[in-house]
Write a protein that holds these residues in place. Structure first.
Motif, PDB file in Angstrom:
ATOM      1  N   MET B  60       0.515  -1.377  -0.074  1.00 20.16           N
ATOM      2  CA  MET B  60       0.058   0.084  -0.077  1.00 20.16           C
ATOM      3  C   MET B  60       1.120   1.576   0.095  1.00 20.16           C
ATOM      4  O   MET B  60       0.455   1.986  -0.319  1.00 20.16           O
ATOM      5  N   MET B  61       2.084   0.948   0.769  1.00 20.42           N
ATOM      6  CA  MET B  61       2.566   2.478   1.040  1.00 20.42           C
ATOM      7  C   MET B  61       3.678   2.810  -0.600  1.00 20.42           C
ATOM      8  O   MET B  61       3.343   3.677  -0.787  1.00 20.42           O
ATOM      9  N   VAL B  62       3.848   1.381  -1.045  1.00 19.37           N
ATOM     10  CA  VAL B  62       4.389   1.994  -1.976  1.00 19.37           C
ATOM     11  C   VAL B  62       3.752   2.196  -3.332  1.00 19.37           C
ATOM     12  O   VAL B  62       4.069   3.359  -4.203  1.00 19.37           O
ATOM     13  N   LEU B  63       2.991   2.020  -3.239  1.00 20.44           N
ATOM     14  CA  LEU B  63       1.259   2.345  -3.959  1.00 20.44           C
ATOM     15  C   LEU B  63       1.091   3.900  -4.021  1.00 20.44           C
ATOM     16  O   LEU B  63       1.479   4.364  -5.001  1.00 20.44           O
ATOM     17  N   TYR B  64       0.239   3.723  -3.138  1.00 16.84           N
ATOM     18  CA  TYR B  64       0.309   4.762  -2.474  1.00 16.84           C
ATOM     19  C   TYR B  64       1.072   5.727  -2.245  1.00 16.84           C
ATOM     20  O   TYR B  64      -0.154   6.754  -2.321  1.00 16.84           O
ATOM     21  N   GLY B  65       1.038   5.284  -1.508  1.00 18.65           N
ATOM     22  CA  GLY B  65       2.162   6.806  -0.457  1.00 18.65           C
ATOM     23  C   GLY B  65       2.891   7.182  -1.684  1.00 18.65           C
ATOM     24  O   GLY B  65       2.899   7.920  -2.007  1.00 18.65           O
ATOM     25  N   PHE B  66       4.084   6.333  -1.891  1.00 19.25           N
ATOM     26  CA  PHE B  66       5.301   6.703  -2.853  1.00 19.25           C
ATOM     27  C   PHE B  66       5.129   7.186  -4.638  1.00 19.25           C
ATOM     28  O   PHE B  66       5.112   7.946  -5.006  1.00 19.25           O
ATOM     29  N   GLY B  67       3.716   5.870  -4.861  1.00 17.22           N
ATOM     30  CA  GLY B  67       3.360   5.796  -5.879  1.00 17.22           C
ATOM     31  C   GLY B  67       2.295   7.487  -6.055  1.00 17.22           C
ATOM     32  O   GLY B  67       2.088   7.135  -7.553  1.00 17.22           O
ATOM     33  N   GLN B  68       1.821   7.398  -5.857  1.00 17.97           N
ATOM     34  CA  GLN B  68       0.360   8.547  -5.267  1.00 17.97           C
ATOM     35  C   GLN B  68      -0.395   7.974  -5.917  1.00 17.97           C
ATOM     36  O   GLN B  68      -1.411   8.909  -7.329  1.00 17.97           O
ATOM     37  N   LEU B  69      -1.180   6.728  -6.950  1.00 19.36           N
ATOM     38  CA  LEU B  69      -1.559   6.883  -6.857  1.00 19.36           C
ATOM     39  C   LEU B  69      -3.058   6.913  -7.450  1.00 19.36           C
ATOM     40  O   LEU B  69      -3.739   6.886  -8.004  1.00 19.36           O
TER      41      LEU B  69
END
Lengths: 262, 678
Positions: B60-69
């Protein structure tokens, strides 16, 4: 201030298909759910709100069979301090006079400033108990009260009259006030609120404690004799339109045209 | 000529490294102190177990945190934010380097030397320019176009903070450019200008500056940059821009139990024994919920999509976060002890009862929030408190009492629960007795059992199951209301009562799967019931039957009309069922299917199901259903298919009140399938 609120346990007939019991003097009640009379819901709420405002204690009492304990417990959850259930199987079939008498005997034995009841009950709509109770207690009474304030040992209240009129009235205490629906917004009673008062004792008051005997209650003690309960006959000139929605609508339009409405 | 570096120039007689050390220690101390204060409040809050499922959380953190999806759901603003965020990430290395340069003129981060440093410097130079341009656009957007969603109705607002932050970030970029550009002028360069556009751009303005002044610009630019940097850092936790720090953790700790309502209190065996049920103050919320308040950036995407907000109800989700954060900062100030706000209660005075009851729990706000701020659980927690106070809107009291007494909000006698199932042409509906077997247990729920309009869907579903030779049965009078809304209204005790009765009924019978056409029942049985049973929504079963060739459609009923599909909240957003209903519709020959602009996860709530049907709102200026019907009208739909009985009721009403009777038909997916079967 000591307030006594009188509750009635009635069958919920709003959504039920009613049928007449054998003997023709009552409806069949076996399949019906019972509940607190809606008018009385406003009475107990008002009692609790008055207590919160002026301090004091609220006692609820009902002439009702065992099952009604649920209703009395709900009243405790609403904020009543104690609850009493007046019952003996011989109360079955009592009219308003008997109920008022039993309540009066119960109330006479304790100090009170104000007795609150609903003006009517939803089941038989008699509207008798409040008035008779006041007479038996020898105190003034009022019905259809839609706002209550207490000051200088007097009740100042508003009554709802026909035609949208209000009437402001002042009355000395103690008194019996029968409330109208809508004078407050009854609080919601959650399952948890009821469970919190689950261990509170609700004493049953029997005839001897009231100084009454079996001949004074039930049908025998009642002043009113019900002759017959029945569903109104189909009136003349009424037509039940049958058929599919389209057919029924067409027939309805036809009738309206015939009568010159359309 | 070589220019003197900041580390080598004393400030007012004090050696630069000493000044750098003082600034560093003072800034970090204050920052740490404020953070400690903020964390201290979190520690006072209710528990919330968010430490398991580490791999899923990292994802979640990679996709929506850093990835700003989720950012591009608002394309323009989303792209700006992604650029700004990427800039922050890239420039964080630059900031560390610059802090180091206060101590030593040739400070470099480890590994960032030689050609790596050169490549980084090129990237950095572009980033500085991009961030500066983005900040200027963002300032212009706020000042000139003033997007509606940035408004703060009812409070003094935080618009000023946005300008302060954007100003500080712009200043950081400009001072960096001055620092680099001034040094650049004095040096010999062989690289083409486009490798260092920001530096060249800045140098262009300083070309004619005399060398002594140039040096002052270099040193002054540096120290201004350092002060702006630490100023920004310390401004974050006292402003709405705390999200710069908290957003990534907030995404990491996001709610992973979609569609499920949190228990009254985590870690408690018997909530009935609790002193208080529900939330009426900050510390009654879980620490994650208060972290949500900290993390809200006031972007207003939630409120922009909240149907209650759109039709004029008192609710604006973002204002719940903003007001709660303002309250938190005032009650737990940075300096001093917590204040006692006796006459200003969070629940009741700050967040009003009207706001709390206006929510339909549709989930549009949570779906939209780029950093997964939750609202439904908070609303339910506050409702639990109001219920405890007896403060339930009058319009909802009767239906709840009826569920308590009779197991359905309609007040109908239990014995009539299966009355709809008698005399359906061509199909026999079996009541499953205790100990008996059936492949499918059809959970009808209260609306399908008692609402005359919805009984038609029940009959259609029974007909389809019968015609496709499915072995199915119903519970009859052992069925109770599913309790989806009972739980969401906050009456946890009653939810336990109805769910326990249903679970008891399920366990006494043998079946392979529960099927239902009501997404609310589907959701609560699937996600909220403490015991798990296999369950599918009718759209999933219909898809399966179509794929197995057990159902065949003709286009006779639709007759080539334009069809659209309204995604029910509890099927789509809460349970991710988007494809199956569309598959069923598109399996009908000649269906001319069109999606509305608001479809799938952006679907627009019809105004709520279950006992929310009884809820009367005094503030709304239009009905949600009417708004939805107009959206269907815009795309020229002649048929609105939905897959939820409550959507059907609300939309059919709206068809009448918008004057679309005879023009647009609303039909349930099950009815459409039933009527289209060949």
């Amino acid at each position: 201030m000591k307030i006594i609120a009188c509750m009635k346990w009635i069958p919920d007939t709003s959504e039920a298909e009613l049928s007449i019991a054998s003997g023709g003097k009552d409806i069949k009640k076996d399949d019906l759910d019972y509940d607190l009379n809606d008018w009385d819901r406003f009475a107990i709420e008002e009692a609790v709100q008055l207590k919160e405002k002026y301090e004091g204690a609220v006692t609820v009492v009902s002439v009702a069979p065992e099952d009604a304990e649920e209703m009395l417990r709900e009243c405790l959850a609403r904020g009543a301090d104690e609850a009493f259930q007046i019952w003996n199987d011989s109360f079955e079939g009592s009219d308003g006079f008997v109920v008022a008498k039993a309540l009066a005997e119960f109330i006479k034995k304790r100090p009170f400033d104000l007795v609150l009841t609903g003006t009517l009950a939803e089941d038989d709509g008699g509207g008798q108990v409040g008035g008779m109770l006041a007479a038996m207690l020898g105190v003034p009474s009022a019905t259809l009260v839609s706002r209550i304030e207490i000051s200088d040992g007097k009740a100042k209240f508003r009554r709802e009259l026909e035609g949208g009129l209000y009437e402001n009235v002042e009355m000395g205490l103690p008194a019996v006030i029968s409330v109208a629906t809508g004078l407050n917004e009854p609080r919601f009673v959650s399952i948890r609120a009821v469970r919190k008062v689950a261990s509170v004792d609700i004493p049953t008051v029997d005839l001897d404690e009231l100084g009454m005997n079996e001949n004074q209650v039930g049908m025998e003690g009642s002043k009113i004799v019900i002759e017959k309960v029945y569903l109104p006959p189909e009136g003349e000139g009424a037509e039940i339109i049958k058929g599919s929605t389209e057919e029924a609508a067409a027939r309805l339009a036809e009738i309206l045209k015939e009568k010159g409405v359309l | 000529m070589t220019i003197l570096e900041p580390a080598n120039v004393p400030l007012a007689g004090v050696p630069a490294p000493s000044v750098a050390l003082i600034v560093l220690i003072a800034s970090l101390s204050f920052f740490a102190y404020v953070m400690w204060k903020r964390i201290d409040l979190l520690k006072r809050c209710a528990p919330d177990p968010r430490f398991s499922d580490v791999s899923q959380r990292i994802k979640m953190m990679v996709l929506y945190g850093f990835g700003q999806l989720r950012q591009p759901r608002y394309l323009g603003a989303g792209i700006l934010h992604i650029l700004l965020f990427a800039g922050f990430m890239i420039l964080s290395l630059r900031s560390l380097t610059l802090i180091g340069r206060g101590f030593s003129a040739d400070f470099h981060l480890p590994l960032l030397t030689g050609s790596a440093a050169f490549v980084y410097d090129v990237i950095k130079d572009y980033t500085v320019l991009v961030v500066l341009v983005v900040c200027l656009i963002a300032i212009a957007r706020r000042a000139i176009w003033k997007p509606q969603r940035y408004a703060h109705p009812g409070t003094s607002g935080h618009e000023g903070e946005a300008y302060i932050i954007l100003g500080l970030v712009s200043a950081l970029m400009v001072t960096d450019m001055i620092y680099d550009g001034s040094a650049f002028i004095g040096e010999a360069h062989s690289e083409p200008w486009y490798l260092f556009p920001a530096t060249n751009f800045a140098a262009m303005f300083m070309k004619s500056v005399p060398s002594q002044a140039l040096e002052q610009l270099h040193i002054g630019g540096y120290w201004a940059h350092i002060l702006f940097f630490f100023g920004l850092l310390n401004y974050l936790p006292i402003s709405k821009h705390f999200h710069v720090i908290t957003a990534i953790p907030n995404v990491y700790f996001a709610n992973l139990n979609h569609g499920k309502i949190k228990p009254v209190k985590y870690g408690v065996d018997d909530w009935m024994e609790l002193e208080q049920c529900g939330v009426n103050d900050l510390t009654g919320f879980t620490w994650k919920h208060v972290l949500d308040f900290y993390s809200c950036a006031d972007c207003g995407r939630c409120s922009d999509n909240c149907p209650a907000n759109i039709v004029g109800r008192a609710l604006s989700p973002k204002m719940i976060s903003i007001k709660a954060r303002d309250y938190a900062y005032a009650k737990y100030p940075v300096f001093g002890t917590p204040k006692d706000f006796k006459d200003k209660k969070l629940v009741g005075d700050i967040i009003t009862e009207d706001e709390i009851w206006a929510c339909t729990t549709c989930g549009a706000c949570e779906q939209e929030c780029p950093i997964f701020i939750e609202y439904i659980d908070k609303i339910v927690d506050m409702r639990r408190y109001l219920i405890e106070q007896g403060a339930l809107p009058q319009s909802l009291q009767k239906p709840l009492q009826q569920i308590k007494k009779k197991g359905n909000a309609y007040g109908a006698v239990k014995s009539k629960r299966s009355a709809w199932a008698k005399d359906i042409e061509g199909v026999e509906v079996r009541e499953l007795k205790k100990g008996e077997n059936a492949e499918y247990l059809f959970f009808v729920d209260s609306c399908g059992s008692f609402d005359p309009r919805i009984q038609e869907i029940s009959k259609s579903f029974a007909r389809i199951l019968g015609k496709s030779s499915c072995d199915f049965a119903i519970l009859g009078q052992d069925e109770n209301d599913s309790g989806n809304e009972v739980r969401r209204i906050g009456e946890e005790g009653l939810f336990e009562q109805v769910s326990e009765k249903n679970i008891e009924a399920f366990e006494a019978r043998n079946f392979r799967q529960i099927v239902t056409f009501d997404p609310h029942a589907f959701n609560v049985i699937k996600n909220d019931y403490p015991k798990k049973f296999p369950i599918s929504h009718c759209s999933q079963l219909l898809s399966k039957l179509i794929r197995e060739n057990k159902i065949k459609f003709s286009g006779e009923y639709l007759k080539g009309r334009v069809v659209t599909y309204h995604d029910p909240c509890y099927l789509g957003r809460h349970n991710n069922v988007y494809e199956e209903p569309r598959f069923v519709i598109n399996s009908i020959p000649g269906a001319r299917f069109r999606d509305m602009e608001r479809s799938r996860s952006r679907s627009f709530c019809c105004s709520g199901g279950g006992i929310m049907l009884w809820y009367e709102n005094e503030q709304e200026t239009q009905r949600m259903g009417e708004r939805r019907v107009r959206m269907a009208q815009e795309i020229g739909a002649q048929v609105i298919v939905t897959a939820c009985p409550f959507c059907l009721i609300n939309l059919e009403d709206a068809i009448k009140t918008t004057g679309n009777e005879g023009k647009i038909e609303v039909i349930d997916l099950v009815e459409l399938a039933d009527r289209s079967m060949s």
